[in-house]
Write a protein that holds these residues in place. Sequence first.
Motif, mmCIF file in Angstrom:
data_model
loop_
_atom_site.group_PDB
_atom_site.id
_atom_site.type_symbol
_atom_site.label_atom_id
_atom_site.label_comp_id
_atom_site.label_asym_id
_atom_site.label_seq_id
_atom_site.Cartn_x
_atom_site.Cartn_y
_atom_site.Cartn_z
ATOM 1 N N ARG A 24 11.212 -25.533 14.799
ATOM 2 C CA ARG A 24 10.397 -24.336 15.033
ATOM 3 C C ARG A 24 11.091 -23.086 14.499
ATOM 4 N N GLN A 25 12.395 -23.006 14.663
ATOM 5 C CA GLN A 25 13.129 -21.850 14.161
ATOM 6 C C GLN A 25 13.060 -21.764 12.642
ATOM 7 N N LEU A 26 13.273 -22.880 11.975
ATOM 8 C CA LEU A 26 13.184 -22.903 10.519
ATOM 9 C C LEU A 26 11.779 -22.555 10.045
ATOM 10 N N GLN A 27 10.776 -23.067 10.745
ATOM 11 C CA GLN A 27 9.402 -22.782 10.370
ATOM 12 C C GLN A 27 9.062 -21.305 10.541
ATOM 13 N N ARG A 28 9.556 -20.697 11.614
ATOM 14 C CA ARG A 28 9.306 -19.261 11.808
ATOM 15 C C ARG A 28 9.922 -18.439 10.685
ATOM 16 N N GLN A 29 11.129 -18.801 10.291
ATOM 17 C CA GLN A 29 11.767 -18.080 9.179
ATOM 18 C C GLN A 29 10.971 -18.250 7.887
ATOM 19 N N TYR A 30 10.471 -19.438 7.678
ATOM 20 C CA TYR A 30 9.672 -19.712 6.476
ATOM 21 C C TYR A 30 8.395 -18.873 6.479
ATOM 22 N N VAL A 31 7.716 -18.837 7.613
ATOM 23 C CA VAL A 31 6.498 -18.035 7.728
ATOM 24 C C VAL A 31 6.803 -16.562 7.469
ATOM 25 N N GLU A 32 7.865 -16.040 8.092
ATOM 26 C CA GLU A 32 8.161 -14.616 7.952
ATOM 27 C C GLU A 32 8.523 -14.254 6.522
ATOM 28 N N LEU A 33 9.149 -15.159 5.796
ATOM 29 C CA LEU A 33 9.430 -14.896 4.386
ATOM 30 C C LEU A 33 8.126 -14.717 3.619
ATOM 31 N N TRP A 34 7.172 -15.613 3.865
ATOM 32 C CA TRP A 34 5.857 -15.502 3.215
ATOM 33 C C TRP A 34 5.151 -14.215 3.629
ATOM 34 N N VAL A 35 5.227 -13.870 4.904
ATOM 35 C CA VAL A 35 4.566 -12.655 5.388
ATOM 36 C C VAL A 35 5.103 -11.439 4.650
ATOM 37 N N GLY A 36 6.425 -11.372 4.469
ATOM 38 C CA GLY A 36 7.003 -10.243 3.757
ATOM 39 C C GLY A 36 6.506 -10.147 2.328
ATOM 40 N N VAL A 37 6.437 -11.280 1.642
ATOM 41 C CA VAL A 37 5.959 -11.277 0.259
ATOM 42 C C VAL A 37 4.481 -10.911 0.207
ATOM 43 N N LEU A 38 3.696 -11.482 1.098
ATOM 44 C CA LEU A 38 2.258 -11.193 1.096
ATOM 45 C C LEU A 38 1.993 -9.706 1.300
ATOM 46 N N ARG A 39 2.761 -9.067 2.159
ATOM 47 C CA ARG A 39 2.548 -7.636 2.410
ATOM 48 C C ARG A 39 3.054 -6.775 1.264
ATOM 49 N N GLU A 40 3.919 -7.330 0.422
ATOM 50 C CA GLU A 40 4.276 -6.633 -0.810
ATOM 51 C C GLU A 40 3.097 -6.658 -1.789
ATOM 52 N N VAL A 41 2.367 -7.766 -1.796
ATOM 53 C CA VAL A 41 1.214 -7.887 -2.688
ATOM 54 C C VAL A 41 0.050 -7.053 -2.165
ATOM 55 N N TYR A 42 -0.143 -7.092 -0.849
ATOM 56 C CA TYR A 42 -1.254 -6.360 -0.214
ATOM 57 C C TYR A 42 -0.690 -5.451 0.880
ATOM 58 N N PRO A 43 -0.185 -4.285 0.525
ATOM 59 C CA PRO A 43 0.496 -3.416 1.494
ATOM 60 C C PRO A 43 -0.385 -2.957 2.649
ATOM 61 N N ALA A 44 -1.695 -2.927 2.462
ATOM 62 C CA ALA A 44 -2.582 -2.443 3.516
ATOM 63 C C ALA A 44 -2.793 -3.474 4.628
ATOM 64 N N VAL A 45 -2.390 -4.710 4.410
ATOM 65 C CA VAL A 45 -2.596 -5.769 5.405
ATOM 66 C C VAL A 45 -1.556 -5.629 6.514
ATOM 67 N N ALA A 46 -2.033 -5.542 7.748
ATOM 68 C CA ALA A 46 -1.133 -5.436 8.885
ATOM 69 C C ALA A 46 -0.366 -6.744 9.077
ATOM 70 N N GLU A 47 0.798 -6.650 9.694
ATOM 71 C CA GLU A 47 1.652 -7.829 9.851
ATOM 72 C C GLU A 47 0.961 -8.972 10.598
ATOM 73 N N PRO A 48 0.256 -8.715 11.710
ATOM 74 C CA PRO A 48 -0.413 -9.836 12.386
ATOM 75 C C PRO A 48 -1.444 -10.531 11.508
ATOM 76 N N ALA A 49 -2.210 -9.753 10.739
ATOM 77 C CA ALA A 49 -3.211 -10.342 9.850
ATOM 78 C C ALA A 49 -2.542 -11.142 8.739
ATOM 79 N N ALA A 50 -1.430 -10.631 8.219
ATOM 80 C CA ALA A 50 -0.705 -11.363 7.177
ATOM 81 C C ALA A 50 -0.165 -12.687 7.720
ATOM 82 N N ARG A 51 0.351 -12.635 8.946
ATOM 83 C CA ARG A 51 0.892 -13.863 9.542
ATOM 84 C C ARG A 51 -0.222 -14.890 9.758
#
Length: 210
Positions: A137-164
Amino acid sequence: MATRTDAPTRREQILKEAARLFAERGFHGVGVDEIGAAVGISGPGLYRHFPGKDAMLAELLVGISDSLLTGAKRRLAEAGGTAGSGARAGAGAVGPGAVLDSLIEGHIDFALDDRPLITLHDRELDRLRDADRKMVRQLQRQYVELWVGVLREVYPAVAEPAARSAVHSVFGLLNSTPHLGRPGSLPGRAVTAALLHRMARGAFAAVGEA
């Protein structure tokens, strides 16, 4: 795991066959002797590599979570970003859209080449010891958060909960490959990979343009 080009070790052969058999027949439906027979050694011979089936299951599920995270961090580093809160561009960095494409490609490789592990995760995760399950679960959370950070770089207007939520939804889409039918019934790896990529990008775009 799927990107190795050198010959697998005996340990890796055992894990591959264990994953296949566990996915096909369930953890309790497979004996040590059957795993041994699949790799050409006696059941007791497996104990030179693993103390038992529980250890194989733990290494498979912790291992694939660690492999996905490590691969994603490598792709981000190769693109010139920094793993963590997003793809902050450095010298020679590619755009965040290309980084997102690279992450999608890496996960598609896993989804197409390691389908038994997806089934195994869905069915058998709760059989792990608490410490191993927490590690997954810890590794998976880190993996998700890495994607969330990249996704919000692509779409800055997307809030963190929506990106997750979007990332989890795309993982659900990509990890549906065990339900697509037998490998021979698919239209071909390249075609399937391209289709999954377009669908993932379309899902992210729908969130980003909402």
